[in-house]
Design a protein around this motif. Structure first.
Motif, short mmCIF file in Angstrom:
data_model
loop_
_atom_site.label_atom_id
_atom_site.label_comp_id
_atom_site.label_asym_id
_atom_site.label_seq_id
_atom_site.Cartn_x
_atom_site.Cartn_y
_atom_site.Cartn_z
N PRO A 201 13.43 29.22 24.70
CA PRO A 201 13.20 28.52 25.97
C PRO A 201 13.09 27.01 25.75
O PRO A 201 12.54 26.56 24.74
N GLY A 202 13.66 26.24 26.66
CA GLY A 202 13.60 24.78 26.55
C GLY A 202 14.51 24.19 25.48
O GLY A 202 14.36 23.03 25.12
N ASP A 203 15.45 24.99 24.96
CA ASP A 203 16.38 24.47 23.96
C ASP A 203 17.41 23.58 24.66
O ASP A 203 18.30 24.09 25.32
N ILE A 204 17.27 22.25 24.49
CA ILE A 204 18.20 21.37 25.21
C ILE A 204 19.58 21.36 24.58
O ILE A 204 20.55 21.00 25.22
N MET A 205 19.68 21.77 23.30
CA MET A 205 20.98 21.65 22.62
C MET A 205 22.05 22.53 23.26
O MET A 205 23.24 22.24 23.18
N CYS A 241 20.90 14.85 23.70
CA CYS A 241 20.77 15.78 22.56
C CYS A 241 20.80 15.06 21.22
O CYS A 241 20.33 15.60 20.22
N SER A 242 21.37 13.86 21.17
CA SER A 242 21.40 13.13 19.89
C SER A 242 20.21 12.17 19.82
O SER A 242 20.15 11.32 18.94
N LYS A 243 19.27 12.31 20.78
CA LYS A 243 18.12 11.40 20.86
C LYS A 243 18.57 9.94 20.82
O LYS A 243 18.03 9.11 20.10
N LYS A 244 19.60 9.65 21.61
CA LYS A 244 20.15 8.30 21.77
C LYS A 244 20.82 7.72 20.52
O LYS A 244 21.07 6.53 20.44
N ASN A 245 21.09 8.57 19.52
CA ASN A 245 21.86 8.10 18.37
C ASN A 245 23.26 7.69 18.80
O ASN A 245 23.86 6.79 18.24
N ALA A 268 23.89 25.25 18.14
CA ALA A 268 23.56 25.61 19.52
C ALA A 268 24.17 26.96 19.90
O ALA A 268 23.65 27.69 20.73
N LEU A 269 25.30 27.30 19.25
CA LEU A 269 25.94 28.60 19.52
C LEU A 269 25.31 29.71 18.69
O LEU A 269 25.83 30.82 18.62
N GLY A 270 24.20 29.39 18.03
CA GLY A 270 23.51 30.41 17.23
C GLY A 270 24.05 30.55 15.82
O GLY A 270 23.69 31.47 15.09
#
Length: 505
Positions: A201-205, A241-245, A268-270
């Motif tokens: 839950p809450g996985d933004i990726m 998702c890249s934390k602004k990188n 993200a695809l497991g």
């Protein structure tokens, strides 16, 4: 009494479709379908030329993501449709009557608040959410039919420009290259393939996966209203998702982005080190690395010789997987001809591929120690990505090596870079180019463009942001490619990424 009244009131104000469903089940004592639903008098006021679903689904007034409706007359987004809601107010103020719920894909007439049911609206739903059947997908690379967009321009699905919002062309070219890798594209065109993947839950990726799928479906949509796509939502997911990188507002490095993006999609695809994902199935190969530690160069010769006999200075072998191969360029001597014009050196691809022949040794310096390494390939991926290392970071600035790499567009054979065991197991070892990313200009500024092969027509196209032009294949090898995607013959294919492109010469 009170409960159901409260429900009705909620529905009017917040217009949450979930709740509305509940209210309908409780029973409102009226016909579920309004007779006006199939005879809405306002359908001819819809203006398809202003509709754009590439932007974030946000109410233009409240900036909320919840219950967002698009006004089909002016294209703006508003929240809610109940009394006093933003869409309701807009409909009264501007006499714009037809709205689409961007989440449920249902059409409504406001302020009367009845659902519109009309098959003439299907083209709008399709642009918002293109869907692909297995049959449609299997035919994508077999034909080169031009489609006409609503604005009158013709285009080939898949060969469409991507908006450069400010400085995101470094990401655009990577997204374009990946969208032209058939097995990867096909996987993402069908949401069913990854809809069921369970994430914490809450996985933004996972947002990256969803947005990339949406972008693929837009790029390959045969029924688009315009012949280009804005990657706005995809890039917002990248920034988040890249934390602004990776930013939209300042130029990044396409290879850094590619590396981060492939790894992020894989996990993200497991996917894990042991568990494959579509990313590793398409791009992952493996290599053997032979490494030996070197004595410090300043030591006297007899001390060096003594150290070389020690165990820690013996060569060690390890296996490693890769999603792309980095190719190093020879340092570029810049000569001038009689007219004082710079001559840009050229090097054949096979010269720089020698890094992987198992013989060529390369020195690697770390902060404390030096190593000699040599490499040999043990498994070739279906699609092979080459990244040509054009940029080196010195103490004060980034330098760009302008050497042009001459590479064949078809039949790049990698057999001689395989270990003996791999030679026996790998049947197809030749690759053809499918995409080539070019960097023009100075290292930290500059611009990116991409060459892609359209499989259906067999033609090459150059894309730079919104510009799409067809190009002769012999023009491709003259550019300074940065990333190259090759496509392996028969089942397997290799993606050749361009080297960084060249404009100064």
């Amino acid at each position: 009494g009170m409960v159901s009244l409260k429900r009705e009131r909620d529905v009017e104000l917040d217009d949450d479709d979930e709740e509305e469903g509940v209210a309908a089940k409780v029973g409102r004592g009226r016909d579920p379908e309004d007779r006006r639903s199939r005879h809405c008098p306002y359908l001819d006021t819809i203006n398809r030329s202003v509709l754009d679903f590439d932007f974030e689904k946000l109410c233009s007034i409240s900036l909320s993501h919840i219950n967002v409706y698009a006004c089909l007359i002016c294209g703006k987004y508003f929240q809610g449709r109940g009394l006093k809601s933003h869409a309701y107010t807009h409909s009264v103020q501007f006499t714009h009557h037809v709205f689409l719920n961007l989440h449920t894909l249902k059409f409504y007439c406001l302020p009367d608040n009845y659902e519109i049911i009309d098959s003439s609206l299907e083209d709008i739903t399709y642009v918002l959410k293109p869907t692909f059947t297995k049959q449609h997908i299997s035919g994508l690379d077999k034909q080169g039919k031009l489609y006409r967009a609503y604005d009158g321009t013709t285009y080939l699905p898949g060969i469409v420009g991507l908006n450069n919002i400010k400085a995101n062309d470094y990401a655009n070219v990577v997204l374009q290259a990946l969208s032209n890798v058939p097995p990867l594209r096909n996987y993402f065109l069908e949401e069913e393939n990854y809809k069921g993947i369970r994430r914490p839950p809450g996985d933004i990726m996972f947002l990256l996966v969803q947005r990339f799928g949406e972008l693929m479906r837009k790029l390959w949509n045969p029924r688009n209203f315009k012949a280009h796509v804005s990657p706005h939502e995809m890039l917002q997911a990248v920034v988040l998702c890249s934390k602004k990188n990776f930013q939209i507002t300042k130029q990044g490095d396409a290879v850094d982005f590619l590396s981060w993006f492939l790894n992020a999609l894989h996990s993200a695809l497991g996917g894990t080190k042991k568990k494959p994902s579509i990313i590793t199935k398409v791009f992952q190969g493996s290599m053997r690395i032979f490494s030996k530690k070197l004595p410090h160069p300043d030591l006297p010769p007899e001390e060096k010789e003594a150290l070389l006999l020690k165990e820690e200075y013996q060569e060690e072998m390890s296996e490693s997987t890769f999603l792309f191969l980095t190719l190093d360029l020879p340092t570029a001597p810049l000569y001038k001809d009689e007219k004082e014009q710079l001559i840009i050196p050229q090097v054949p691809l096979f010269n720089i591929l020698a890094k992987f022949n198992g013989i060529t040794e390369k020195e690697y310096k770390t902060y404390k120690e030096n190593f000699l390494k040599r490499f040999q390939l043990t498994k070739l991926p279906p699609y092979l990505i080459f990244c040509i290392k054009r940029f080196t970071k010195n103490n004060f600035f980034v330098e760009k090596n302008p050497t042009i790499v001459n590479f064949p567009i078809t039949n790049v054979d990698l057999r001689e870079y395989l270990t003996e065991e791999a030679m026996a197991t790998e049947k197809n070892t030749t690759y053809d180019l499918v995409a080539n990313v070019v960097h023009d200009g100075k290292p930290s500024e500059g611009a990116y463009r991409i060459h892609v092969l359209h499989h259906g027509t067999g033609k090459w196209y150059e894309m730079q942001d919104l510009q799409v032009t067809d190009i002769l294949p012999q023009m491709i090898t003259l550019s300074e490619a940065y990333i190259q995607d090759k496509l392996q013959e028969k089942q397997t294919q290799l993606i050749l990424y361009p080297h960084y492109g060249l404009s100064e010469g």
